[in-house]
Design an enzyme around this catalytic site. Structure first.
Site, mmCIF file in Angstrom:
data_model
loop_
_atom_site.group_PDB
_atom_site.id
_atom_site.type_symbol
_atom_site.label_atom_id
_atom_site.label_comp_id
_atom_site.label_asym_id
_atom_site.label_seq_id
_atom_site.Cartn_x
_atom_site.Cartn_y
_atom_site.Cartn_z
ATOM 1 C CE LYS A 113 -0.851 -1.842 -26.308
ATOM 2 N NZ LYS A 113 -1.352 -3.107 -26.121
HETATM 3 O O1 G3P Z 1 -2.235 -6.236 -29.058
HETATM 4 C C1 G3P Z 1 -3.548 -5.651 -29.225
HETATM 5 C C2 G3P Z 1 -4.320 -6.853 -28.751
HETATM 6 O O2 G3P Z 1 -4.474 -7.063 -27.634
HETATM 7 C C3 G3P Z 1 -5.755 -6.632 -29.534
HETATM 8 O O3 G3P Z 1 -6.037 -8.168 -29.744
HETATM 9 O O4 G3P Z 1 -7.684 -9.612 -30.554
HETATM 10 O O5 G3P Z 1 -8.558 -7.569 -29.023
HETATM 11 O O6 G3P Z 1 -8.104 -7.306 -31.460
HETATM 12 P P1 G3P Z 1 -7.694 -8.140 -30.311
#
Ligand code: G3P
Length: 214
Positions: free
Chosen positions: A83
């Protein structure tokens, strides 16, 4: 649409994998930090639990350190995908890694222009963060639609991972748009499969079954 689970928690992965609907895993430093275990150890365990891609994020901010980290992470298992953040040095790193046949998931994508450059650099996956766009009153799903159109126009092979998923509608809309993948937190996977009418229907059938003469 493929479904990845967005977590570094092995218990959640085990439970989701047992459902037979998980095609891969995405992690990030925030998710791994929650586990309070060494990064390499957690990733190794996760990679053994799923056959599909497991995304592991680099923390370097220049292309050379990203590539070095990527090579170290790649040793963990064959299904590791690197990533890379969608910054200028990240785009350079993606090109270098694609020339080495190392798969990449370009993360923190918030615009269609970013997604276009990631695909041109040879990204295997692009991760538009739709929940975080919704958080700032922009419709995250519009980004997915635009990326899908542009990738289709030029037959880019980069697969779209709808990320930063917060609720079942995000997953449904991703599928309606024809996204390749949605990466979904465990709690949302559970929400996706439950319905109160199913539960009350099961209960009613069980109650009625008891009334059938033996
Ligand atoms: O896949 C990306 C994710 O982990 C981020 O999610 O909820 O932190 O925006 P969030």
């Amino acid at each position: 649409m493929k479904i990845f689970i967005d977590t570094a928690n092995v218990r959640e992965i085990q439970e989701a994998v047992a459902l037979g609907i998980i095609d891969g895993v995405t992690t990030n430093p925030s998710l791994i930090a929650k586990e309070k275990r060494p990064c390499g150890e957690v990733l190794k365990e996760i990679c053994a639990m799923v056959a599909g891609p497991v995304s592991a994020e680099v923390i370097g901010l220049d292309a050379e350190s990203m590539v070095k980290e990527a090579q170290e992470l790649s040793i963990i298992a064959e299904n590791i995908v690197i990533k890379i953040p969608l910054i200028k040095e990240g785009i350079r790193a993606v090109r270098m890694l694609s020339q080495k046949n190392i798969r990449t998931n370009v993360t923190l994508c918030f615009s269609v222009s970013q997604a276009l450059l990631a695909a041109k650099a040879g990204a295997t996956f692009i991760s538009p963060f739709i929940g975080r766009l919704d958080d700032i009153s922009q419709t995250g799903m519009d980004l997915v639609r635009d990326i899908k159109t542009i990738y289709g126009n030029y037959s880019f092979k980069t697969e779209i991972i709808v990320a930063s998923v917060r609720n079942p509608l995000h997953v449904v809309n991703a599928a309606l748009l024809g996204a390749d993948i949605a990466t979904v937190p465990f709690a949302v996977i559970e929400q996706l499969l439950t319905h109160p009418l199913t539960d009350s229907g099961v209960q009613r059938f069980l109650d009625d079954y008891k009334k059938i003469p033996k």
